[in-house]
Design a protein around this motif. Structure first.
Motif, PDB file in Angstrom:
ATOM      1  N   HIS A 654       0.907  -1.188  -0.063  1.00 46.23           N
ATOM      2  CA  HIS A 654       0.023   0.120   0.115  1.00 46.23           C
ATOM      3  C   HIS A 654       0.843   1.247  -0.065  1.00 46.23           C
ATOM      4  CE1 HIS A 654      -2.954  -2.891   1.208  1.00 46.23           C
ATOM      5  NE2 HIS A 654      -3.812  -2.296   0.842  1.00 46.23           N
ATOM      6  N   ALA A 655       1.974   1.201   0.750  1.00 44.21           N
ATOM      7  CA  ALA A 655       2.749   2.467   0.717  1.00 44.21           C
ATOM      8  C   ALA A 655       3.415   2.576  -0.450  1.00 44.21           C
ATOM      9  CB  ALA A 655       3.846   2.063   1.772  1.00 44.21           C
ATOM     10  N   LEU A 656       3.840   1.490  -1.462  1.00 39.43           N
ATOM     11  CA  LEU A 656       4.403   1.749  -2.760  1.00 39.43           C
ATOM     12  C   LEU A 656       3.237   2.178  -3.777  1.00 39.43           C
ATOM     13  CD1 LEU A 656       7.229   1.351  -4.015  1.00 39.43           C
ATOM     14  CD2 LEU A 656       6.151  -0.929  -4.644  1.00 39.43           C
ATOM     15  N   ARG A 684      13.236   1.723  -0.195  1.00 45.24           N
ATOM     16  CA  ARG A 684      12.797   0.931   0.980  1.00 45.24           C
ATOM     17  C   ARG A 684      11.581   0.212   0.679  1.00 45.24           C
ATOM     18  NH1 ARG A 684      13.432   4.260   6.181  1.00 45.24           N
ATOM     19  NH2 ARG A 684      12.931   2.524   7.069  1.00 45.24           N
ATOM     20  N   CYS A 685      10.618   0.592   0.327  1.00 42.72           N
ATOM     21  CA  CYS A 685       9.328   0.085   0.024  1.00 42.72           C
ATOM     22  C   CYS A 685       9.504  -1.316  -1.047  1.00 42.72           C
ATOM     23  CB  CYS A 685       8.374   1.121  -0.563  1.00 42.72           C
ATOM     24  SG  CYS A 685       7.709   2.032   0.766  1.00 42.72           S
ATOM     25  N   GLN A 686      10.312  -0.899  -2.106  1.00 39.18           N
ATOM     26  CA  GLN A 686      10.738  -2.033  -2.950  1.00 39.18           C
ATOM     27  C   GLN A 686      11.490  -3.134  -2.242  1.00 39.18           C
ATOM     28  OE1 GLN A 686      12.818   0.140  -5.789  1.00 39.18           O
ATOM     29  NE2 GLN A 686      10.989   0.863  -6.814  1.00 39.18           N
ATOM     30  N   MET A 687      12.295  -2.699  -1.170  1.00 38.95           N
ATOM     31  CA  MET A 687      12.879  -3.970  -0.669  1.00 38.95           C
ATOM     32  C   MET A 687      12.083  -4.831   0.232  1.00 38.95           C
ATOM     33  SD  MET A 687      16.391  -1.882   0.611  1.00 38.95           S
ATOM     34  CE  MET A 687      17.071  -3.247   1.569  1.00 38.95           C
ATOM     35  N   ALA A 688      11.043  -3.950   0.858  1.00 34.61           N
ATOM     36  CA  ALA A 688      10.302  -4.617   1.884  1.00 34.61           C
ATOM     37  C   ALA A 688       9.192  -5.529   1.162  1.00 34.61           C
ATOM     38  CB  ALA A 688       9.192  -3.541   2.681  1.00 34.61           C
ATOM     39  N   VAL A 689       8.706  -5.061  -0.050  1.00 32.21           N
ATOM     40  CA  VAL A 689       7.859  -5.823  -1.182  1.00 32.21           C
ATOM     41  C   VAL A 689       8.602  -7.019  -1.661  1.00 32.21           C
ATOM     42  CG1 VAL A 689       6.552  -5.827  -3.077  1.00 32.21           C
ATOM     43  CG2 VAL A 689       6.361  -3.847  -1.431  1.00 32.21           C
TER      44      VAL A 689
END
Length: 775
Positions: A654-656, A684-689
């Motif tokens: 959702h953040a991305l 950081r969002c891409q890493m988390a996803v």
């Protein structure tokens, strides 16, 4: 945003840069300097000069005739710049008279071309040269023998002092101008009281009379000299203050002028303008009241306007007094003076004065922080009814300014400004065109459209003024220019171009000296840029002292930045109290931009205590306000905060998706710091996803990991541009983590080494990367 009422200050002594000064009581007389001018005119008519040199000399004639008396050195240097041969001839002629006898000066006057017979020369009776020669010949022929002798002795002193030094102990007589009663056009024949006093003639020259060549003459000025001096200084004060005399020097000249004629009304008004330069409220009010007192006593207003003249002076005296108090923030005194002006104008049925009063009335309400929309609309309607386009346009610009702060849509504001621009160009209202462009720059800046703001600022700075150019200067020291240049400096600072910022600020400091009215604009701009630079570089100990200076210029900005410093120093409780107090104040004053920034800072304080769910309502409220007022930059920043909050709450997908909404305007119009932060958060969002987060499970998405590496590289370039080492340290850490996961050993070692170097240089423990969004 540029104030739209700078031009409402009534200036009764200027019309298109020309001073109307007729109350002098000082007549023309012959002086050694004017004999030098006559010698120059004689050589111009008698000798052959090349056409380019003659053109340059012709341009020089009027300033030499109307300007104050110059020393011989100044005079010869001025002429030599135009024609060296003529300067040498004039010098020889003057030396011949000074080293000879009295009959040589008599012979010179007898050989001057007669204006009534010199039909084919510049000395014809209707020409500028002819009129000057007629005046001087008439003044010379009226002199008694003793007066002619005094004139000759002062000519000798005038010529010889050019070669002598003050230490030589020259002997001579005091300046001839101090005995102006002996030399004016109405002097009668010699009397017993006019006999020459040998002791006076042989007394040493006073030290003050042997001053530096750059100092103007201290004697009384003739009517034309006073008119020229006042016109020049008033025009320069209005258009290019740096080329006018310094405040102390101008005050000295005006005091000298008023010493010989205390009832000189226009000199009092120029004194008022000069005191306004140095923000001296007492002397400004004193000089302004003296101006109108002398104007009424002189009878000029009554003669030109009948019995209405005196009332008109009183009306505008009260109006000027109100504007003076407005400028210094004395709202109660301004209101009283304004009510007095309105009362007198109503009694006289002066609609023009009433419209000026109404304009100042709604301006005063705005300064107090009250809603003046109704008053402004009434002013625009009445100004249009009485065919006063200047005041009508000022009112519309004021309404646009209020509409921008109240959340009116951009297309309505721009349409209103477009309509006023048509009116400005139709009536050649140059000042209002500049204000309109400065306002447009400010509005685009407020909306977060930096490209459009840059375009409008450049358009204003490259625009040729419609005002007539007098004394070789154009109007470029108005508030509109200061606002545009400050915006330009801030826009360059946002892109990390600090060399260009230094050049712009240096120009501002030269164009708007510290004592000038608009100097506070660049002072605040300079402090804000320095503060943001130190905060970006993590030098909080250098940013903290700037808070006091910012607070002195703008309390709201100072409080906000004090909270920022306290937050950076982990003094969260103190920062929270200041932010709460600031939010209450800004909600009362309807300062929406600061309210939104305070909400974002408060949300960041909640993050520090891991209150991410508590920060969500604040961020949503800030986003609603930003969208309601069309503040795209603040809306994008709020979305970044929301995305970070969602990331920390464990919903990176959702953040991305939220980030995709904000990333485009940030990259298009945002500052370098905003771009770097947005890209870092995206990585950081891409890493988390992709499964690299602390809660990641299963196989990592290598495609998203590669995208995250590219995003981090771009983010590192932005942070490097600003020397933001704390943020670079976070980027290097994430890069090393990604390269190790992707099996890229060499890149992993390189990023690890860079991280290690930055960590040692900063000498401060880094907070967990997962908890950082802002520096």
């Amino acid at each position: 945003m540029a104030s739209v009422h700078e031009s409402l200050y009534f200036n009764p002594m200027m019309t298109n840069g020309v001073v109307h000064a007729n109350v002098f009581g000082i007549k023309d007389w012959v002086t050694p300097y004017k004999i030098s001018v006559l010698a120059l005119l004689y050589d111009m008519t008698a000798s052959k000069i090349t056409l380019p040199e003659r053109r340059r000399l012709n341009k020089l004639i009027l300033p030499l005739q109307q300007g104050p008396d110059l020393t011989l050195g100044q005079f010869l240097k001025t002429v030599e710049e135009c024609c060296s041969q003529t300067a040498h001839t004039v010098k020889l002629r003057l030396d011949e008279m000074a080293d000879g006898e009295l009959k040589d000066m008599e012979y010179f006057f007898s050989t001057l071309p007669t204006p009534f017979t010199a039909f084919d020369s510049e000395a014809y009776k209707t020409s500028v040269v002819g009129l000057f020669m007629r005046h001087m010949l008439l003044a010379y022929n009226k002199l008694s023998f003793s007066q002619v002798y005094k004139l000759y002795k002062s000519l000798q002193l005038y010529c010889h002092s050019h070669y002598a030094k003050p230490a030589d102990g020259l002997l001579g007589l005091p300046e001839l101008a101090t005995n102006d009663s002996d030399m004016d056009l109405t002097s009668t024949e010699d009397t017993v009281g006019d006999r020459i006093d040998r002791e006076e003639l042989d007394s040493p020259l006073h030290e003050s009379e042997l001053r530096n060549n750059s100092t103007p003459s201290r004697g009384p000025l003739s009517q034309k000299q006073a008119e020229y001096f006042l016109a020049r200084q008033a025009y320069l004060l209005k258009n290019d203050e740096n080329k006018a005399l310094k405040p102390a020097a101008l005050q000295e000249e005006l005091n000298n002028m008023l010493k010989f004629n205390p009832d000189f009304a226009e000199a009092h008004y120029l004194n008022y303008l000069n005191n306004m330069r140095v923000q001296d409220i007492f002397l400004s009010a004193h000089s302004l009241l003296h101006y109108f007192d002398r104007l009424i006593l002189s009878g000029n207003e009554g003669k030109s306007n009948g019995d209405e003249g005196y009332g008109r002076s009183l009306r505008y005296a009260a109006l000027n007094l109100a504007s003076l108090h407005c400028r210094f923030g004395h709202y109660q005194q301004a209101d009283l003076a304004l009510q007095e002006a309105i009362r007198i104008a109503q009694e006289s049925n002066d609609h023009v004065c009433l419209q000026h009063c109404l304009s100042w009335l709604y301006t005063l309400e705005q300064m107090k922080g009250s809603d003046s929309t109704v008053l402004t609309e009434d002013s625009v309607k009445m100004a249009a009814h009485f065919c006063l386009p200047y005041l009508a346009s000022l009112g519309i610009q004021s309404l646009v300014q209020q509409g921008a702060t109240q959340g009116k849509t951009a297309h309505k504001l721009m349409d209103a400004l477009k309509d006023t621009d048509i009116l400005h160009w139709k009536h050649s209202l140059s000042e209002l065109i500049e204000i309109s462009l400065a306002q447009t720059t400010s509005i685009w800046r407020m909306y977060g459209k930096s490209t459009m703001a840059l375009q409008q600022a450049q358009l204003l700075l490259n625009m040729s003024s419609l005002e007539p150019v007098n004394f070789g200067v154009q109007q470029n020291n108005t508030e509109a220019f200061a606002v545009a240049l400050c915006h330009l400096a801030e826009l360059h600072a946002e892109q990390g171009l600090y060399c260009a910022v230094s050049e712009i600020l240096q120009h501002l400091k030269e164009q708007f000296p510290p004592h000038s009215q608009h100097a506070k604009l660049w002072m605040l701009c300079d402090l804000k840029i320095e503060f943001e630079r130190h905060m970006n570089e993590g030098k909080y100990h250098l940013a903290e002292p700037l808070v006091t200076a910012i607070s002195a210029l703008n309390k709201t900005e100072g409080l906000y930045r004090k909270a920022q410093v306290l937050k950076a120093l982990n003094r969260s409780t103190e920062a929270y109290k200041i932010l709460q107090r600031l939010q209450v104040h800004c909600e009362k004053t309807k300062c929406t931009e600061v309210v939104i920034r305070v909400m974002l800072s408060t949300a960041e304080l909640h993050w520090e205590s891991s209150g991410f769910s508590t920060a969500l309502p604040l961020l949503l409220q800030a986003l609603a306000l930003a969208r309601q007022h069309h503040l795209q930059s603040l809306a994008s920043e709020t979305i970044l905060h929301l995305a970070f909050t969602q990331l920390m709450l464990g919903v990176p997908k959702h953040a991305l998706s939220v980030l995709h909404e904000a990333i485009e305007p940030v990259l298009a119009h945002g500052s370098v710091m905003d771009k770097g932060r947005a890209l870092l958060l995206t990585a950081r969002c891409q890493m988390a996803v992709a499964g690299f987060g602390p809660n990641g499970h299963g196989q990592a998405d290598l495609h998203l990991a590669v995208l995250a590496v590219d995003t981090l590289n771009e983010s590192a370039a932005y942070f490097s541009k600003l020397s933001c080492k704390a943020r670079l340290r976070d980027v290097r850490y994430l890069q090393a983590l990604l390269h190790r996961s992707l099996g890229q050993t060499s890149q992993c070692y390189k990023s690890s080494m860079l991280f290690r170097l930055l960590d040692q240089e900063l000498q401060a423990p880094a907070p967990p990367v997962s908890m950082r969004l802002l520096p």
